[in-house]
Scaffold this motif. Sequence first.
Motif, PDB file in Angstrom:
ATOM      1  N   ALA A  45      12.001   1.281  -4.560  1.00 51.49           N
ATOM      2  CA  ALA A  45      13.116   2.197  -4.295  1.00 51.49           C
ATOM      3  C   ALA A  45      12.624   3.639  -4.188  1.00 51.49           C
ATOM      4  O   ALA A  45      13.052   4.393  -3.299  1.00 51.49           O
ATOM      5  CB  ALA A  45      14.167   2.065  -5.392  1.00 51.49           C
ATOM      6  N   ARG A  46      11.748   4.024  -5.094  1.00 56.09           N
ATOM      7  CA  ARG A  46      11.223   5.395  -5.060  1.00 56.09           C
ATOM      8  C   ARG A  46      10.387   5.628  -3.810  1.00 56.09           C
ATOM      9  O   ARG A  46      10.470   6.697  -3.179  1.00 56.09           O
ATOM     10  CB  ARG A  46      10.392   5.658  -6.326  1.00 56.09           C
ATOM     11  N   ALA A  47       9.601   4.621  -3.429  1.00 56.28           N
ATOM     12  CA  ALA A  47       8.799   4.736  -2.211  1.00 56.28           C
ATOM     13  C   ALA A  47       9.693   4.819  -0.973  1.00 56.28           C
ATOM     14  O   ALA A  47       9.390   5.545  -0.021  1.00 56.28           O
ATOM     15  CB  ALA A  47       7.853   3.547  -2.103  1.00 56.28           C
ATOM     16  N   TYR A  48      10.796   4.094  -1.007  1.00 57.79           N
ATOM     17  CA  TYR A  48      11.739   4.146   0.122  1.00 57.79           C
ATOM     18  C   TYR A  48      12.277   5.558   0.323  1.00 57.79           C
ATOM     19  O   TYR A  48      12.302   6.085   1.443  1.00 57.79           O
ATOM     20  CB  TYR A  48      12.881   3.160  -0.110  1.00 57.79           C
ATOM     21  N   THR A  59       0.827  -1.206   0.000  1.00 54.85           N
ATOM     22  CA  THR A  59       0.000   0.000   0.000  1.00 54.85           C
ATOM     23  C   THR A  59       0.864   1.260   0.000  1.00 54.85           C
ATOM     24  O   THR A  59       0.603   2.213  -0.752  1.00 54.85           O
ATOM     25  CB  THR A  59      -0.933   0.015   1.225  1.00 54.85           C
ATOM     26  N   LEU A  60       1.900   1.254   0.819  1.00 55.30           N
ATOM     27  CA  LEU A  60       2.770   2.424   0.899  1.00 55.30           C
ATOM     28  C   LEU A  60       3.595   2.591  -0.382  1.00 55.30           C
ATOM     29  O   LEU A  60       3.856   3.720  -0.810  1.00 55.30           O
ATOM     30  CB  LEU A  60       3.695   2.314   2.107  1.00 55.30           C
ATOM     31  N   THR A  61       3.977   1.476  -0.994  1.00 58.91           N
ATOM     32  CA  THR A  61       4.678   1.551  -2.282  1.00 58.91           C
ATOM     33  C   THR A  61       3.799   2.231  -3.319  1.00 58.91           C
ATOM     34  O   THR A  61       4.232   3.143  -4.032  1.00 58.91           O
ATOM     35  CB  THR A  61       5.072   0.145  -2.777  1.00 58.91           C
ATOM     36  N   ASP A  62       2.555   1.778  -3.411  1.00 53.06           N
ATOM     37  CA  ASP A  62       1.619   2.336  -4.385  1.00 53.06           C
ATOM     38  C   ASP A  62       1.322   3.811  -4.120  1.00 53.06           C
ATOM     39  O   ASP A  62       1.114   4.597  -5.049  1.00 53.06           O
ATOM     40  CB  ASP A  62       0.308   1.545  -4.369  1.00 53.06           C
TER      41      ASP A  62
END
Length: 215
Positions: free
Chosen positions: A130-133, A36-39
Amino acid sequence: MRYIYFIITIPIIILGYICLIFNIFQIKYKLNECMTLTDKKFAEIPDFYIPYLIAAEDHRSDFHYGVDQVGMLRAICKVFFNHRIQGASTIEQQFVRVVTGDYSYSLKRKLKEQILAVILVRKRKKIDIARAYLAIAYYGHDCEGTEGISTLAGDNLQLVSETQIISIMARLKYPQPSVNIDKWETKFNQRVAYIRKRHQQLAKKLDQQEMNATA
């Protein structure tokens, strides 16, 4: 190389799906939280930040499947022979750690982190993870996530220099403290130099591979 990594990751994949079926370690809930957080967050960070992140934190990212066993073995050897502690966590593991908020020093935590990282890679693209991180990472005192990057590089994340990006990546290992800035700056500057050199090496290697492919 990818084939070898896949073979040695199969046990973790199998263990991961067993944990999913029986919801061991509350894996279902934590995996859904990570997905969910990645999205939600990946679109906040431009793609061109990622090669610098890989150079800084996970230069074998193109080969492994969420866990870098080669890096782990190297870290163990460093401790055994040189008495030096060296990190071996992949970008995916670091993302999982931030999402779950579990920073405990235990084999149980490390196992859960590896399982989640391996399953997450099978559910979401590596570049999106990676971008979400980067969109949730800690960069120092009062400097966190996308807002923290904006503080360091300006509101328009598309208009940043290479020096600014490297500065951001260096803070992942050495977050800027509120005190003892002089002591921090020495390590920070060394880290900046390392990332710049590593990125140049990886870029040169990629260029060579593209030339060989078109030859």
